[in-house]
Design a protein around this motif. Structure first.
Motif, PDB file in Angstrom:
ATOM      1  N   LEU A   1      -5.273  20.191 -15.017  1.00 38.60           N
ATOM      2  CA  LEU A   1      -5.848  21.520 -15.174  1.00 38.60           C
ATOM      3  C   LEU A   1      -7.363  21.389 -15.230  1.00 38.60           C
ATOM      4  CD1 LEU A   1      -5.212  24.574 -15.775  1.00 38.60           C
ATOM      5  CD2 LEU A   1      -5.390  23.969 -18.189  1.00 38.60           C
TER       6      LEU A   1
ATOM      7  N   ILE B   1       0.086  22.240 -15.668  1.00 38.23           N
ATOM      8  CA  ILE B   1       0.309  21.386 -16.839  1.00 38.23           C
ATOM      9  C   ILE B   1       1.614  20.609 -16.731  1.00 38.23           C
ATOM     10  CG2 ILE B   1       0.830  21.471 -19.329  1.00 38.23           C
ATOM     11  CD1 ILE B   1      -1.185  23.841 -19.462  1.00 38.23           C
TER      12      ILE B   1
ATOM     13  N   GLN C   1      -0.734  29.090 -11.454  1.00 35.86           N
ATOM     14  CA  GLN C   1      -0.714  29.385 -12.879  1.00 35.86           C
ATOM     15  C   GLN C   1      -0.792  28.100 -13.702  1.00 35.86           C
ATOM     16  OE1 GLN C   1       2.703  32.097 -12.815  1.00 35.86           O
ATOM     17  NE2 GLN C   1       1.240  33.741 -13.144  1.00 35.86           N
ATOM     18  N   SER C   2      -1.506  28.196 -14.813  1.00 36.25           N
ATOM     19  CA  SER C   2      -1.809  27.008 -15.615  1.00 36.25           C
ATOM     20  C   SER C   2      -0.555  26.271 -16.061  1.00 36.25           C
ATOM     21  CB  SER C   2      -2.640  27.400 -16.843  1.00 36.25           C
ATOM     22  OG  SER C   2      -1.955  28.354 -17.633  1.00 36.25           O
ATOM     23  N   THR C   3       0.517  26.997 -16.346  1.00 38.65           N
ATOM     24  CA  THR C   3       1.746  26.352 -16.800  1.00 38.65           C
ATOM     25  C   THR C   3       2.315  25.424 -15.734  1.00 38.65           C
ATOM     26  OG1 THR C   3       2.921  28.338 -16.077  1.00 38.65           O
ATOM     27  CG2 THR C   3       2.408  28.176 -18.412  1.00 38.65           C
TER      28      THR C   3
ATOM     29  N   GLY D   1       1.117  26.074 -21.791  1.00 37.78           N
ATOM     30  CA  GLY D   1       0.101  26.871 -21.111  1.00 37.78           C
ATOM     31  C   GLY D   1       0.151  28.352 -21.373  1.00 37.78           C
TER      32      GLY D   1
ATOM     33  N   CYS E   1      -4.731  26.025  -6.780  1.00 41.53           N
ATOM     34  CA  CYS E   1      -4.924  27.218  -7.604  1.00 41.53           C
ATOM     35  C   CYS E   1      -3.572  27.884  -7.801  1.00 41.53           C
ATOM     36  CB  CYS E   1      -5.918  28.167  -6.941  1.00 41.53           C
ATOM     37  SG  CYS E   1      -6.493  29.469  -8.059  1.00 41.53           S
TER      38      CYS E   1
ATOM     39  N   GLU F   1      -2.603  32.105 -17.576  1.00 41.06           N
ATOM     40  CA  GLU F   1      -3.789  32.254 -16.737  1.00 41.06           C
ATOM     41  C   GLU F   1      -3.595  31.576 -15.385  1.00 41.06           C
ATOM     42  OE1 GLU F   1      -7.694  32.232 -19.306  1.00 41.06           O
ATOM     43  OE2 GLU F   1      -6.420  30.568 -19.912  1.00 41.06           O
ATOM     44  N   THR F   2      -4.177  32.158 -14.354  1.00 41.39           N
ATOM     45  CA  THR F   2      -4.267  31.488 -13.064  1.00 41.39           C
ATOM     46  C   THR F   2      -5.488  30.576 -13.116  1.00 41.39           C
ATOM     47  OG1 THR F   2      -3.190  33.293 -11.899  1.00 41.39           O
ATOM     48  CG2 THR F   2      -4.559  31.831 -10.578  1.00 41.39           C
ATOM     49  N   ALA F   3      -5.329  29.334 -12.657  1.00 37.91           N
ATOM     50  CA  ALA F   3      -6.356  28.327 -12.893  1.00 37.91           C
ATOM     51  C   ALA F   3      -6.509  27.386 -11.703  1.00 37.91           C
ATOM     52  CB  ALA F   3      -5.999  27.520 -14.148  1.00 37.91           C
TER      53      ALA F   3
ATOM     54  N   ALA G   1      -6.811  23.435 -10.192  1.00 36.02           N
ATOM     55  CA  ALA G   1      -6.238  22.114 -10.441  1.00 36.02           C
ATOM     56  C   ALA G   1      -6.844  21.099  -9.483  1.00 36.02           C
ATOM     57  CB  ALA G   1      -4.723  22.145 -10.241  1.00 36.02           C
TER      58      ALA G   1
ATOM     59  N   ALA H   1      -9.909  27.685 -15.875  1.00 35.17           N
ATOM     60  CA  ALA H   1      -9.438  29.016 -15.474  1.00 35.17           C
ATOM     61  C   ALA H   1     -10.389  29.623 -14.451  1.00 35.17           C
ATOM     62  CB  ALA H   1      -9.330  29.920 -16.696  1.00 35.17           C
TER      63      ALA H   1
END
Length: 236
Positions: free
Chosen positions: A181, A174, A169-171, A229, A167, A82-84, A86, A184
């Protein structure tokens, strides 16, 4: 030490690094190569950079298979990312339940850290979202754009700004120290991207590359994928 050469989107860097010791113990090979914006990584493969394994978006891997640059029979999905949002560690978390609240969050930030808006999956998407929210011009001078999400997050962690957010990707969030994080993107603005691995057609260590793919996608490593993630079962 001999190495397995990889070209990968930044989204997979944390997962690959976490599994590298097990891969090395089994095969005797280290893992070397580049992690960055998916478009840039695909162009490096096209330019002839020695590569054994490629990890990019599913759509891009399919295109590379059509171009004869990866083995179609080796293509294997790893999981969705997911794009999230931060924030710096220690800063208040931000969240957005809908497009209106996301617009408010972005307008309240005095710096917005992003990956490449022309070559990276998340950066392209965020640029599109800013335009759809009608605030692209309003926040243009606050955008801090970097070659990939990991670099953007490292700069967010060190930002001297009062209310910075990121903003990507969640990975990538993390796996970066100093950032957290925060949530999302909301419905209507969200993006969940399937990442896929494949063996390069010109691989010099094809069997070891296939072994790394098996390790990345094994049921035995599902916990590592989750911690990194990757999410199973999401729809695009």
């Amino acid at each position: 030490m001999k190495t397995l050469n990889i070209l990968s989107g930044g989204a997979a860097q944390g997962l690959v690094r976490s599994l590298a010791p097990a891969f090395e113990a089994e095969t005797g090979l280290g893992i070397a190569g580049d992690f960055g914006a998916v478009g840039a990584m695909a162009d490096r493969l096209r330019a002839g950079v020695p590569t054994d394994i490629v990890i990019l978006t599913a759509a891009l891997i399919a295109k590379l298979a059509d171009e004869g640059l990866v083995l179609r029979s080796s293509i294997t999905d790893i999981g969705r990312v997911e794009t999230a949002l931060a924030v710096r560690a220690g800063d208040p978390l931000v969240s957005a339940k809908d497009a209106i609240s996301l617009r408010a969050v972005l307008l309240a930030a005095d710096a917005i850290f992003l990956p490449d808006t022309k070559a990276s999956t998340a950066g392209i998407h965020v640029a599109k979202v800013l335009a759809e929210l009608g605030i692209a011009d309003l926040v243009a001078d606050r955008l801090k754009v970097f070659p990939n999400g990991a670099t953007a997050m490292r700069h967010l962690a060190e930002s001297p700004d009062r209310r910075p957010i990121g903003c990507t990707q969640s990975t990538e969030i993390i796996s970066t120290r100093g950032v957290v994080l925060s949530g999302a993107l909301p419905p209507g603005c969200e993006l969940a991207t399937m990442y896929t691995a494949a063996v390069a057609t010109q691989a010099s260590a094809a069997s070891q590359a296939q072994r790394l793919i098996a390790l990345l996608t094994s049921p035995l490593t599902s916990e590592q994928r989750s911690r990194a993630g990757f999410v199973a079962g999401l729809t695009s």
